[in-house]
Design a protein around this motif. Sequence first.
Motif, mmCIF file in Angstrom:
data_model
loop_
_atom_site.group_PDB
_atom_site.id
_atom_site.type_symbol
_atom_site.label_atom_id
_atom_site.label_comp_id
_atom_site.label_asym_id
_atom_site.label_seq_id
_atom_site.Cartn_x
_atom_site.Cartn_y
_atom_site.Cartn_z
ATOM 1 N N ALA A 50 -73.950 9.114 -8.908
ATOM 2 C CA ALA A 50 -73.499 9.342 -7.536
ATOM 3 C C ALA A 50 -72.050 8.895 -7.358
ATOM 4 O O ALA A 50 -71.275 9.569 -6.680
ATOM 5 N N ILE A 51 -71.688 7.795 -7.956
ATOM 6 C CA ILE A 51 -70.317 7.295 -7.834
ATOM 7 C C ILE A 51 -69.339 8.265 -8.487
ATOM 8 O O ILE A 51 -68.344 8.668 -7.878
ATOM 9 N N LYS A 52 -69.628 8.680 -9.707
ATOM 10 C CA LYS A 52 -68.740 9.623 -10.410
ATOM 11 C C LYS A 52 -68.675 10.967 -9.689
ATOM 12 O O LYS A 52 -67.604 11.553 -9.547
ATOM 13 N N ALA A 53 -69.822 11.436 -9.249
ATOM 14 C CA ALA A 53 -69.862 12.728 -8.565
ATOM 15 C C ALA A 53 -69.121 12.665 -7.244
ATOM 16 O O ALA A 53 -68.386 13.593 -6.891
ATOM 17 N N SER A 54 -69.293 11.575 -6.485
ATOM 18 C CA SER A 54 -68.623 11.489 -5.184
ATOM 19 C C SER A 54 -67.113 11.447 -5.344
ATOM 20 O O SER A 54 -66.383 12.034 -4.551
ATOM 21 N N ILE A 55 -66.635 10.778 -6.373
ATOM 22 C CA ILE A 55 -65.193 10.755 -6.634
ATOM 23 C C ILE A 55 -64.695 12.167 -6.905
ATOM 24 O O ILE A 55 -63.682 12.599 -6.352
ATOM 25 N N ARG A 56 -65.421 12.893 -7.710
ATOM 26 C CA ARG A 56 -65.030 14.274 -8.027
ATOM 27 C C ARG A 56 -65.076 15.168 -6.783
ATOM 28 O O ARG A 56 -64.192 15.990 -6.569
ATOM 29 N N ILE A 57 -66.091 14.985 -5.957
ATOM 30 C CA ILE A 57 -66.217 15.799 -4.738
ATOM 31 C C ILE A 57 -65.097 15.466 -3.757
ATOM 32 O O ILE A 57 -64.461 16.371 -3.208
ATOM 33 N N VAL A 58 -64.844 14.186 -3.529
ATOM 34 C CA VAL A 58 -63.792 13.796 -2.585
ATOM 35 C C VAL A 58 -62.439 14.293 -3.092
ATOM 36 O O VAL A 58 -61.616 14.784 -2.314
ATOM 37 N N ASP A 59 -62.193 14.226 -4.392
ATOM 38 C CA ASP A 59 -60.959 14.780 -4.957
ATOM 39 C C ASP A 59 -60.849 16.276 -4.663
ATOM 40 O O ASP A 59 -59.762 16.778 -4.351
ATOM 41 N N ALA A 60 -61.960 16.995 -4.737
ATOM 42 C CA ALA A 60 -61.955 18.432 -4.435
ATOM 43 C C ALA A 60 -61.630 18.674 -2.962
ATOM 44 O O ALA A 60 -60.860 19.584 -2.633
ATOM 45 N N PHE A 61 -62.184 17.862 -2.067
ATOM 46 C CA PHE A 61 -61.857 17.982 -0.643
ATOM 47 C C PHE A 61 -60.364 17.752 -0.420
ATOM 48 O O PHE A 61 -59.714 18.474 0.340
ATOM 49 N N ILE A 62 -59.813 16.748 -1.077
ATOM 50 C CA ILE A 62 -58.391 16.430 -0.930
ATOM 51 C C ILE A 62 -57.538 17.580 -1.444
ATOM 52 O O ILE A 62 -56.558 17.976 -0.799
ATOM 53 N N GLN A 63 -57.908 18.147 -2.592
ATOM 54 C CA GLN A 63 -57.177 19.300 -3.136
ATOM 55 C C GLN A 63 -57.222 20.478 -2.173
ATOM 56 O O GLN A 63 -56.212 21.143 -1.957
ATOM 57 N N MET A 64 -58.390 20.726 -1.585
ATOM 58 C CA MET A 64 -58.524 21.827 -0.638
ATOM 59 C C MET A 64 -57.633 21.579 0.577
ATOM 60 O O MET A 64 -56.977 22.488 1.069
ATOM 61 N N ARG A 65 -57.611 20.360 1.081
ATOM 62 C CA ARG A 65 -56.794 20.030 2.237
ATOM 63 C C ARG A 65 -55.312 20.229 1.924
ATOM 64 O O ARG A 65 -54.559 20.775 2.733
ATOM 65 N N LYS A 66 -54.876 19.794 0.745
ATOM 66 C CA LYS A 66 -53.475 19.982 0.346
ATOM 67 C C LYS A 66 -53.137 21.463 0.227
ATOM 68 O O LYS A 66 -52.079 21.903 0.660
ATOM 69 N N TYR A 67 -54.053 22.225 -0.356
ATOM 70 C CA TYR A 67 -53.836 23.658 -0.522
ATOM 71 C C TYR A 67 -53.683 24.343 0.833
ATOM 72 O O TYR A 67 -52.763 25.124 1.059
ATOM 73 N N ILE A 68 -54.584 24.020 1.750
ATOM 74 C CA ILE A 68 -54.535 24.611 3.089
ATOM 75 C C ILE A 68 -53.257 24.191 3.800
ATOM 76 O O ILE A 68 -52.575 25.011 4.416
ATOM 77 N N SER A 69 -52.905 22.925 3.697
ATOM 78 C CA SER A 69 -51.699 22.413 4.343
ATOM 79 C C SER A 69 -50.451 23.092 3.787
ATOM 80 O O SER A 69 -49.576 23.509 4.544
ATOM 81 N N ASN A 70 -50.369 23.212 2.476
ATOM 82 C CA ASN A 70 -49.217 23.881 1.859
ATOM 83 C C ASN A 70 -49.125 25.335 2.280
ATOM 84 O O ASN A 70 -48.040 25.846 2.544
ATOM 85 N N ASN A 71 -50.258 26.026 2.346
ATOM 86 C CA ASN A 71 -50.250 27.426 2.771
ATOM 87 C C ASN A 71 -49.803 27.565 4.215
ATOM 88 O O ASN A 71 -49.087 28.497 4.562
ATOM 89 N N LEU A 72 -50.237 26.640 5.071
ATOM 90 C CA LEU A 72 -49.801 26.670 6.473
ATOM 91 C C LEU A 72 -48.295 26.441 6.577
ATOM 92 O O LEU A 72 -47.613 27.113 7.353
ATOM 93 N N LEU A 73 -47.781 25.498 5.801
ATOM 94 C CA LEU A 73 -46.343 25.242 5.812
ATOM 95 C C LEU A 73 -45.568 26.457 5.315
ATOM 96 O O LEU A 73 -44.542 26.836 5.900
ATOM 97 N N GLU A 74 -46.043 27.081 4.245
ATOM 98 C CA GLU A 74 -45.395 28.285 3.730
ATOM 99 C C GLU A 74 -45.426 29.403 4.756
ATOM 100 O O GLU A 74 -44.432 30.111 4.946
ATOM 101 N N GLN A 75 -46.553 29.564 5.423
ATOM 102 C CA GLN A 75 -46.687 30.613 6.439
ATOM 103 C C GLN A 75 -45.721 30.370 7.594
ATOM 104 O O GLN A 75 -45.088 31.290 8.080
ATOM 105 N N ARG A 76 -45.608 29.124 8.027
ATOM 106 C CA ARG A 76 -44.654 28.795 9.106
ATOM 107 C C ARG A 76 -43.225 29.098 8.676
ATOM 108 O O ARG A 76 -42.425 29.622 9.436
#
Length: 148
Positions: A108-134
């Motif tokens: 659970a500890i290893k998996a949660s770290i991997r999942i939270v990292d994926a959420f962070i990557q998704m957030r960065k991706y969305i944020s970067n795309n929004l900045l590029e679009q602006r």
Amino acid sequence: MNELIVKEDIKIENMIYEIRGKQVMLDSDVAMIFGYKTKDLNRTVKNNIDRFPERYCFKLTEEEYKNLRCNFFTSSLNGNYGGRRYMPYVFTEYGITMLAGLLKNDVAIKASIRIVDAFIQMRKYISNNLLEQRYINNSLCKWRYANI
């Protein structure tokens, strides 16, 4: 039973959906990653429901569940051979972190770290795309006004 199910070739990002304006993962996907049965994972949530406010975890409505099935056709939704009796829970990254603390095993500890990292990557991706679009929109507006 608790072995790390998710291998490197499985993209957790493909298991993250946006529902009610939040990035979430289905209980069945989280259970698979943590190496638990969905019903056991949900039982843990129910037994500790005070630790899971709506910003951490919530149940889908029937309409949300149908919409998710129609739009994404994920294997976890179709892999429940007898169908679901109850609407699934979905977890934000905070809910997944809370689960890892409750389940208290290495998987659970290893998996949660991997999942939270994926959420962070998704957030960065969305944020970067929004900045590029602006930037693109601002550049187009300036170009239009300059050429009038």
